[in-house]
Write an enzyme that holds these catalytic residues in place. Sequence first.
Site, PDB file in Angstrom:
ATOM      1  N   LYS A  98     -24.094   2.463  -4.792  1.00 42.71           N
ATOM      2  CA  LYS A  98     -23.105   2.587  -3.727  1.00 42.71           C
ATOM      3  C   LYS A  98     -22.815   4.115  -3.715  1.00 42.71           C
ATOM      4  O   LYS A  98     -22.104   4.526  -4.136  1.00 42.71           O
ATOM      5  CB  LYS A  98     -22.045   1.652  -3.862  1.00 42.71           C
ATOM      6  CG  LYS A  98     -21.144   1.716  -2.781  1.00 42.71           C
ATOM      7  CD  LYS A  98     -19.827   0.769  -2.799  1.00 42.71           C
ATOM      8  CE  LYS A  98     -18.548   1.331  -1.766  1.00 42.71           C
ATOM      9  NZ  LYS A  98     -17.382   0.759  -2.204  1.00 42.71           N
ATOM     10  N   GLY A 159      -8.430   0.814   0.927  1.00 40.16           N
ATOM     11  CA  GLY A 159      -7.121   0.586   0.314  1.00 40.16           C
ATOM     12  C   GLY A 159      -5.879   0.353   1.279  1.00 40.16           C
ATOM     13  O   GLY A 159      -4.897   0.072   0.773  1.00 40.16           O
ATOM     14  N   ALA A 186     -14.365  -1.637   2.850  1.00 39.81           N
ATOM     15  CA  ALA A 186     -13.168  -1.041   2.806  1.00 39.81           C
ATOM     16  C   ALA A 186     -12.295  -1.274   4.204  1.00 39.81           C
ATOM     17  O   ALA A 186     -12.508  -1.303   5.215  1.00 39.81           O
ATOM     18  CB  ALA A 186     -13.260   0.784   2.836  1.00 39.81           C
ATOM     19  N   ASN A 208     -11.980  -5.370  -2.608  1.00 38.85           N
ATOM     20  CA  ASN A 208     -11.524  -5.123  -3.923  1.00 38.85           C
ATOM     21  C   ASN A 208     -10.129  -5.217  -3.713  1.00 38.85           C
ATOM     22  O   ASN A 208      -9.282  -6.088  -4.290  1.00 38.85           O
ATOM     23  CB  ASN A 208     -11.922  -3.664  -4.475  1.00 38.85           C
ATOM     24  CG  ASN A 208     -11.741  -3.519  -5.786  1.00 38.85           C
ATOM     25  OD1 ASN A 208     -12.170  -2.798  -6.436  1.00 38.85           O
ATOM     26  ND2 ASN A 208     -10.852  -4.486  -6.510  1.00 38.85           N
ATOM     27  N   SER A 209      -9.547  -4.032  -3.107  1.00 40.59           N
ATOM     28  CA  SER A 209      -7.825  -3.996  -3.297  1.00 40.59           C
ATOM     29  C   SER A 209      -7.424  -5.412  -2.821  1.00 40.59           C
ATOM     30  O   SER A 209      -6.221  -5.665  -3.178  1.00 40.59           O
ATOM     31  CB  SER A 209      -7.512  -2.681  -2.419  1.00 40.59           C
ATOM     32  OG  SER A 209      -8.033  -1.576  -2.868  1.00 40.59           O
TER      33      SER A 209
END
Length: 265
Positions: A98, A159, A186, A208-209
Site C-alpha cells: 500500500k 483519521g 481514509a 482503521n481509525s
Amino acid sequence: MSDAFTIYGQSFSSRLLIGSALYPSPQCMHQAIAASGSEIVTVSLRRQNSHAGGDDFWQLIKDTGLTVLPNTAGCHSVQEVMTLAQMCREVFATDWIKLELIGDDYNLQPDPIALITAAEQLLAQGFKVLPYCTDDLVVCQRLVSAGCEVIMPWAAPIGTGKGILNPYALHTIRERLPDVTLIVDAGLGLPSHACQAMEMGVDAVLLNSAIAGANDPVLMAQAFANATVAGRQSYLAGPMVEKSTAVPSTPTLGMPAWHTMSEDI
C-alpha cells in the site's frame, strides 16, 4: 452467486479491508479484525519494534490467517518509499504494497507528483501497488497508466471521520475508470459512510481509525461489515429514480368513490 472482487488477480469475498493500528490492546485488535470478516489486514513496518513486543504483534497478525497488506506509512519521499517497500517485502514475504507518500503534514494529503513517480518505480521492481491518493481524477488516471490495477482514493483526510466530502469526485472516478479496482481509503467515520461509498459502486472500503477509535471496536467492526454488505446489495439492486414531486405508493385509478349522505341529498 459469488460477488467477489479481485486485487491483482486474487479474489476476495469481503469488501471490507481493515487496519491493525490504534487499538487499545492487541487482543482487541485481534477480536475486531475477526468480527469485521475482513480477508485483508494492513500493517506498517514502521510501527514494529522487536524490543517492544513487535514479534508478538506480528504473530497475532499471522494468527488471523488473513492476507497481509504492508504500507509505507510515514514516508515523505520516493527514496523513503523504496527503502521501506523493500524492507516490507523482506519481512512480510509479499510483493503487495500500500503506497503512502505524504506531501502535507497538516492534512496528511498524498503528494500527487511524487506518488506517481514512486508507483512507477515500485511497479518496475515487481511490486503490486495499491496507491493511497486523493480523489483527483487525473492523478488516478496517471496511476492507472503507470500500471496500477488498484486505486485507493480518500473520502476525506485520514483519521478525520468526516465521510465522503466530495461524492461527485468519487462518482466521476468510478465512471471514468470502470475496470479498475476502486477502494475508498481514509476519512470514513460511520458505517453509513461505508454504505454510501459502496452504493456508488466502489469495490471495497479500507478502515482503521473508525473501528479502532470506537468505544467498542469489536461491535463497530461488525457494524461496518454489515454496512458494507448493505451498500453493495443496494448498488446491485439499483435504486429507485428520484422524483421532484410526491408520488403515491397506492394508485388512485380504479378505486371506488365513496359518497356521503349530504352528497345524496
